[in-house]
Design an enzyme around this catalytic site. Structure first.
Site, PDB file in Angstrom:
ATOM      1  N   CYS A   1      74.251  70.569  27.879  1.00 19.85           N
ATOM      2  CA  CYS A   1      73.339  71.144  26.914  1.00 19.85           C
ATOM      3  C   CYS A   1      71.899  70.956  27.396  1.00 19.85           C
ATOM      4  O   CYS A   1      71.573  69.865  27.838  1.00 19.85           O
ATOM      5  CB  CYS A   1      73.553  70.427  25.590  1.00 19.85           C
ATOM      6  SG  CYS A   1      72.562  70.991  24.247  1.00 19.85           S
ATOM      7  N   PRO A   2      70.991  71.894  27.297  1.00 16.56           N
ATOM      8  CA  PRO A   2      71.154  73.250  26.757  1.00 16.56           C
ATOM      9  C   PRO A   2      71.221  74.324  27.836  1.00 16.56           C
ATOM     10  O   PRO A   2      70.953  75.487  27.536  1.00 16.56           O
ATOM     11  CB  PRO A   2      69.851  73.409  25.959  1.00 16.56           C
ATOM     12  CG  PRO A   2      68.838  72.726  26.825  1.00 16.56           C
ATOM     13  CD  PRO A   2      69.569  71.608  27.545  1.00 16.56           C
TER      14      PRO A   2
END
Lengths: 72, 353
Positions: A11-12
């Site tokens: 992430c991200p």
């Protein structure tokens, strides 16, 4: 067909790459390969908010997400 | 019925419960406006293990072990446990250390920043502004192709290391062998009963694993993709905490005289800007990394170890603030941290096709 392979990225990055792919290729279906359930949820949420329909297939080592622009 | 339990409502409920519990933890013995603080509690653990000798902040906080083990149990039962790692571990270790150094200049992680504000401490606003600006800079790097590289699948046993380590620290907290330190005064001496801390940690750990809540990711997604999913947990946490604080009579608005806090606005802001940037490069706040470390993400495990090491460095090198103000070397440490993070952001990029 545009394919974005973000397996292994945390992430991200999957969202960043998917966003770029759909912005660079408006109106084109995009396939995204992700590894974790978290990335699957995040990418799906982004695509839905941008008006794409989302199909998820479970594949070995993750998920294949097919994003299709709505026909409108 | 199922319509009511969308991911969105679940994360709002989880955020509310977390906020309510965090405020009650003060009533049950934790330091003021510090019902739960991931940075402070890892710092206390660092002290409890004897890695730093700041006598007032040494205690093996069971909340931390509960969070990681709750996430571990949750990941196993929902079949989300995946041992993986190898995405620039040493960079993550140092980013983790600088996250802690930044947090200890403000005296709180992004969770405690919200909690402090929910207790009336207006320095929380400066801190959150710092987190948002730091995250904003991180987003610029993300858009320019910054990433720490792919992780790969690894041995399941490797993924078990952090949960087992957390279990080990829990056993140390229960049996308290003589080499473990425990504060006799100051914040480290204020704590809820071990079983309460552990149960709250486990419960919040499960909720955080299921909802992916992240106290930096919430701000990041708000700015980067206008997505309010993670942010709704932060907002709900604030509301839950402020209601309980008002009910218990803990609300006290102001900048000065706040518990375990100082009001040096510039360095509260910059300390948390360092944290916001480092967390955005890492992909998550200290809470999120702790949760991921329980899910088999050994890079997040390395980050948690970096946070613990960072706390030791911060106290040993006098870079931490105290209620009387910033430390002798806070300024230098934050500048070094910002230079490190900016270097990582500029140098670790690949061209996106």
């Amino acid at each position: 067909m545009i394919e974005v392979d973000v397996r292994g990225f945390s992430c991200p990055i999957p969202v960043v790459r998917t966003k770029k792919a759909i912005e660079d290729n408006p109106g084109t279906p995009v396939t995204v390969l992700v590894e974790t359930a978290v990335s699957k949820e995040n990418v799906s949420r982004l695509a839905q908010s941008r008006g794409y329909s989302v199909d998820v297939e479970e594949v070995e080592d993750g998920f294949r997400i097919i994003l299709s622009p709505s026909s409108k | 019925m199922t319509r009511l339990l969308t991911p969105r409502t679940l994360i709002i409920i989880a955020g509310l419960i977390f906020g309510i519990l965090a405020a009650f933890m003060v009533d049950w013995g934790n330091p003021s406006n510090m019902g739960i603080c991931i940075a402070c509690f890892l710092r206390d653990i660092s002290g409890g293990l004897g890695l730093h000798r700041a006598g007032v902040v040494q205690y093996l906080r069971p909340e931390i072990m509960g969070l990681a083990l709750g996430a571990f149990a949750s990941a196993l039962s929902f079949r989300e446990f995946r041992a993986r790692g190898g995405s620039a571990p040493i960079v993550r270790f140092l980013l983790g250390a600088f996250v802690m150094i930044g947090a200890l200049v403000f005296l709180g992680c992004p969770v405690r920043a919200v909690l402090r504000l929910a207790g009336g401490d207006l320095n929380g606003i400066t801190a959150l502004a710092g987190v948002v600006v730091g995250a904003g800079v991180g987003i610029l790097f993300l858009k320019r192709g910054f990433n720490l590289g792919r992780s790969t699948k690894t041995y399941t046993a490797a993924g078990w290391i952090m949960p087992v380590l957390m279990l080990g620290i829990l056993l140390l907290a229960i049996f308290m062998p003589y080499f473990i330190f425990e504060s006799e005064s100051g914040p480290g001496s204020m704590h809820a009963a071990l079983w309460i801390s552990l149960v709250v940690g486990l419960g919040v750990g499960v909720m955080a694993q299921r909802t992916r809540m992240c106290f930096v990711g919430g701000w990041r997604d708000l700015i980067m993709v206008r997505d309010t999913y993670l942010f709704s947990a932060i907002a709900a946490f604030f509301i839950g905490a402020i209601i309980v604080n008002a009910a218990l009579g803990y609300l006290d608005w102001g900048f000065t005289g706040q518990p375990v806090a100082h009001d040096n606005h510039l360095w509260n802001f910059l300390g948390m800007a360092l944290l916001g940037l480092a967390c955005t490069l890492l992909g998550g706040c200290p809470l999120r990394n702790l949760i991921l470390s329980g899910e088999g993400d050994i890079d997040a495990g390395v980050t948690v170890l970096g946070l613990i090491a960072g706390a030791a460095i911060a106290h040993n090198f006098a870079t931490t603030a105290s209620p009387t103000g910033i430390g002798d070397f806070s300024v230098v440490a934050v500048i070094v941290g910002l230079v490190f993070c900016l270097s990582v952001g500029f140098l670790m990029r690949e061209k996106i096709a």
